[in-house]
Design a protein around this motif. Structure first.
Motif, PDB file in Angstrom:
ATOM      1  N   ALA A 175      -8.010  14.473  -2.377  1.00 56.81           N
ATOM      2  CA  ALA A 175      -7.117  15.516  -2.456  1.00 56.81           C
ATOM      3  C   ALA A 175      -7.456  16.946  -2.718  1.00 56.81           C
ATOM      4  CB  ALA A 175      -6.170  14.978  -3.635  1.00 56.81           C
ATOM      5  N   ALA A 176      -8.604  16.903  -3.581  1.00 59.20           N
ATOM      6  CA  ALA A 176      -9.083  17.965  -4.153  1.00 59.20           C
ATOM      7  C   ALA A 176      -9.656  18.715  -2.827  1.00 59.20           C
ATOM      8  CB  ALA A 176     -10.097  18.070  -5.059  1.00 59.20           C
ATOM      9  N   ARG A 177     -10.367  18.025  -1.936  1.00 53.87           N
ATOM     10  CA  ARG A 177     -11.042  18.727  -0.528  1.00 53.87           C
ATOM     11  C   ARG A 177      -9.857  19.268   0.078  1.00 53.87           C
ATOM     12  NH1 ARG A 177     -14.282  13.835  -0.906  1.00 53.87           N
ATOM     13  NH2 ARG A 177     -16.509  14.594  -1.584  1.00 53.87           N
ATOM     14  N   ALA A 178      -8.632  18.537   0.313  1.00 57.29           N
ATOM     15  CA  ALA A 178      -7.767  18.752   1.156  1.00 57.29           C
ATOM     16  C   ALA A 178      -7.031  20.174   0.706  1.00 57.29           C
ATOM     17  CB  ALA A 178      -6.411  17.569   1.381  1.00 57.29           C
ATOM     18  N   ALA A 179      -6.800  20.100  -0.665  1.00 58.88           N
ATOM     19  CA  ALA A 179      -6.285  21.302  -1.202  1.00 58.88           C
ATOM     20  C   ALA A 179      -6.999  22.790  -1.137  1.00 58.88           C
ATOM     21  CB  ALA A 179      -5.739  21.014  -2.861  1.00 58.88           C
ATOM     22  N   GLU A 180      -8.206  22.488  -1.329  1.00 58.21           N
ATOM     23  CA  GLU A 180      -9.169  23.544  -1.099  1.00 58.21           C
ATOM     24  C   GLU A 180      -9.365  24.094   0.352  1.00 58.21           C
ATOM     25  OE1 GLU A 180     -11.377  26.500  -2.471  1.00 58.21           O
ATOM     26  OE2 GLU A 180     -10.491  25.198  -3.736  1.00 58.21           O
ATOM     27  N   ARG A 181      -9.381  23.223   1.138  1.00 58.48           N
ATOM     28  CA  ARG A 181      -9.315  23.407   2.634  1.00 58.48           C
ATOM     29  C   ARG A 181      -8.031  24.167   3.079  1.00 58.48           C
ATOM     30  NH1 ARG A 181     -12.248  18.094   5.346  1.00 58.48           N
ATOM     31  NH2 ARG A 181     -14.206  18.789   4.666  1.00 58.48           N
ATOM     32  N   ALA A 182      -6.780  23.634   2.433  1.00 58.71           N
ATOM     33  CA  ALA A 182      -5.517  24.381   2.669  1.00 58.71           C
ATOM     34  C   ALA A 182      -5.493  25.617   2.418  1.00 58.71           C
ATOM     35  CB  ALA A 182      -4.300  23.390   2.137  1.00 58.71           C
ATOM     36  N   ALA A 183      -6.035  25.850   1.084  1.00 60.90           N
ATOM     37  CA  ALA A 183      -6.302  27.235   0.648  1.00 60.90           C
ATOM     38  C   ALA A 183      -6.955  28.232   1.449  1.00 60.90           C
ATOM     39  CB  ALA A 183      -6.795  27.196  -0.886  1.00 60.90           C
ATOM     40  N   ILE A 184      -8.107  27.666   1.819  1.00 62.91           N
ATOM     41  CA  ILE A 184      -9.099  28.410   3.015  1.00 62.91           C
ATOM     42  C   ILE A 184      -8.072  28.615   4.207  1.00 62.91           C
ATOM     43  CG2 ILE A 184     -10.897  28.441   4.257  1.00 62.91           C
ATOM     44  CD1 ILE A 184     -12.369  26.600   2.102  1.00 62.91           C
ATOM     45  N   ALA A 185      -7.276  27.770   4.594  1.00 60.75           N
ATOM     46  CA  ALA A 185      -6.554  27.858   5.883  1.00 60.75           C
ATOM     47  C   ALA A 185      -5.325  28.934   5.631  1.00 60.75           C
ATOM     48  CB  ALA A 185      -5.945  26.474   6.142  1.00 60.75           C
ATOM     49  N   ARG A 186      -4.882  29.056   4.497  1.00 58.75           N
ATOM     50  CA  ARG A 186      -4.047  30.196   4.192  1.00 58.75           C
ATOM     51  C   ARG A 186      -4.446  31.297   4.352  1.00 58.75           C
ATOM     52  NH1 ARG A 186      -1.849  26.154   0.404  1.00 58.75           N
ATOM     53  NH2 ARG A 186      -3.151  27.233  -1.289  1.00 58.75           N
ATOM     54  N   GLU A 187      -5.717  31.536   3.537  1.00 59.76           N
ATOM     55  CA  GLU A 187      -6.292  32.872   3.592  1.00 59.76           C
ATOM     56  C   GLU A 187      -6.900  33.310   4.960  1.00 59.76           C
ATOM     57  OE1 GLU A 187      -9.479  32.130   0.862  1.00 59.76           O
ATOM     58  OE2 GLU A 187      -8.090  32.195  -0.882  1.00 59.76           O
ATOM     59  N   LEU A 188      -7.373  32.385   5.741  1.00 57.67           N
ATOM     60  CA  LEU A 188      -7.862  32.650   7.262  1.00 57.67           C
ATOM     61  C   LEU A 188      -6.567  33.001   7.914  1.00 57.67           C
ATOM     62  CD1 LEU A 188     -10.525  30.160   7.711  1.00 57.67           C
ATOM     63  CD2 LEU A 188     -10.801  32.340   7.051  1.00 57.67           C
ATOM     64  N   HIS A 189      -5.487  32.302   7.874  1.00 60.43           N
ATOM     65  CA  HIS A 189      -4.348  32.378   8.610  1.00 60.43           C
ATOM     66  C   HIS A 189      -3.797  33.985   8.203  1.00 60.43           C
ATOM     67  CE1 HIS A 189      -4.582  28.488  10.098  1.00 60.43           C
ATOM     68  NE2 HIS A 189      -3.852  28.776  11.008  1.00 60.43           N
TER      69      HIS A 189
END
Length: 397
Positions: A175-189
């Protein structure tokens, strides 16, 4: 959880093997230890062997039958009474391994009464020795079997609890990895959407300029129209995806708007000031060339510094001093945060997720960098190195 080599010997799957061992003990007693077994001894021994085999599956019934056989063998004067008594005690131990409550109490009572029946002619003069013998033959295997059963069940529960905790830990890490990747995805988008929006705007301006001139090739106008249409559609899709990624239930406190390259130094100084307000002493050395860093790596540097200083304040507490160094060379940007651990553990810093190291590793991994985190004296050192994109390296050269 590692098991002792002796533990499987008490599992229910080995009950038949234990029964065969008991039967072998009785056969050996009759054939090897009895000088001249009579026909009655052989018959009693045969019944005892059969009951041992039955005990592998129907232990309660076998114990009751062995108790009755013990009384009959004593009445017949069989020489195998002592062996039958041992076998009955072991069968009671077997019952205590498998069952509890009323069946166990009835089995122990039946064996104790059989022992008393064989000594009934000694009562009441030998009451205490008879009671003692009843306790040894029936009480001791009852206690030992119950103890092994309780210990085995406790070990099984501990193993299951450890397994469940391991699964929960794996789920939390995922869950922590998924949350961090989601945060990175939001920033990249956000970053991509910003640039696409700028491109669509410039294409629109170019189309109007061409229309105003009135001398453009119609094919150029068509190409510009196609670019404007495609860019607008892509921008709409990006905005829709960003809206999904920024769902309220998935939002994180440490995720904010993208930092522009020129504002990175100011953003880092703001993070340092906030860390100082929590009681953490910070000495910062920031490379003057950070303004040349691209937005993606600038955002990563900001998040790394935020998380590292938050961890230093949380684990070190007030009085801890941390050194922050952000260096930029022609090939990479390097972030180092080291604290002395001199303070005492303080309260949890707001925004610290508890899985910050995992998030930092995910962020650095996405950009092809390397992160090292390890104790340094009484404190902790975090070092991250992010490679610069090829165009930026060529420009600096």
């Amino acid at each position: 959880m590692n098991r002792s080599w002796l533990e499987p010997a008490f599992d229910s799957g080995f009950a038949v093997i234990r029964a065969l061992v008991l039967a072998g003990v009785l056969i050996g007693d009759v054939l090897l230890l009895q000088p001249a077994p009579t026909a009655g001894d052989l018959v009693v021994a045969g019944i005892g062997v059969a009951l041992c085999l039955v005990a592998g599956r129907w232990v309660f019934g076998a114990l009751l039958a062995q108790s009755g056989l013990l009384v009959v063998a004593d009445a017949l004067g069989a020489s195998t009474v002592s062996s039958l008594k041992v076998l009955a005690a072991v069968t009671l131990f077997e019952l205590a391994l498998r069952r509890s409550g009323r069946p166990l109490a009835l089995g122990a009572a039946a064996l104790a009464l059989a022992v008393a029946a064989n000594r009934v002619e000694d009562l009441p003069a030998e009451l205490l020795p008879v009671l003692y013998k009843m306790g040894i033959v029936a009480g001791l295997p009852l206690l030992l079997g119950s103890y092994v059963r309780v210990t085995r069940d406790a070990a099984r529960r501990a193993h299951e609890d450890a397994r469940q905790q391991e699964l929960r830990t794996e789920e939390q890490l995922s869950a922590a990895r998924a949350a961090e990747r989601a945060a990175i995805a939001r920033e990249l988008h956000d970053l991509v959407a910003h640039h696409v929006s700028s491109m669509v705007l410039r294409v629109g301006v170019a189309r109007h300029v061409v229309d105003a001139a009135g001398t453009a090739d119609p094919r150029i106008t068509q190409v510009l129209d196609d670019l404007h249409s495609s860019g607008s559609a892509a921008l709409a899709d990006l905005r829709g995806l960003v809206t999904v990624l920024r769902a309220p239930h998935d939002a994180r406190d440490d995720t904010g708007p993208l930092v522009t390259p020129g504002a990175l130094r100011a953003s880092l100084e703001t993070v340092v000031e906030r860390s100082v307000q929590t009681g953490l002493g910070v000495t910062a050395c920031l490379d003057p060339g950070l303004a040349r860093l691209d937005a993606v790596r600038g955002q990563a540097v900001l998040r790394l510094v935020q998380e590292s200083l938050a961890n230093a304040a949380r684990h070190g507490g007030p009085g801890t001093h941390a050194e922050l160094v952000v260096q930029l060379d022609e090939y990479s940007v390097r972030v180092t945060v080291e604290d002395d651990g001199a303070g005492r553990a303080g309260p949890t810093v707001p925004g610290a997720s508890g899985h910050g190291l995992i998030g930092m590793r995910e962020r650095v991994h996405v950009l092809g960098g390397r992160l090292d985190a390890a104790p340094a004296g009484l404190g902790w050192r975090v070092t991250a190195q992010l490679p610069l994109p090829v165009p930026q390296m060529e420009t600096q050269q």
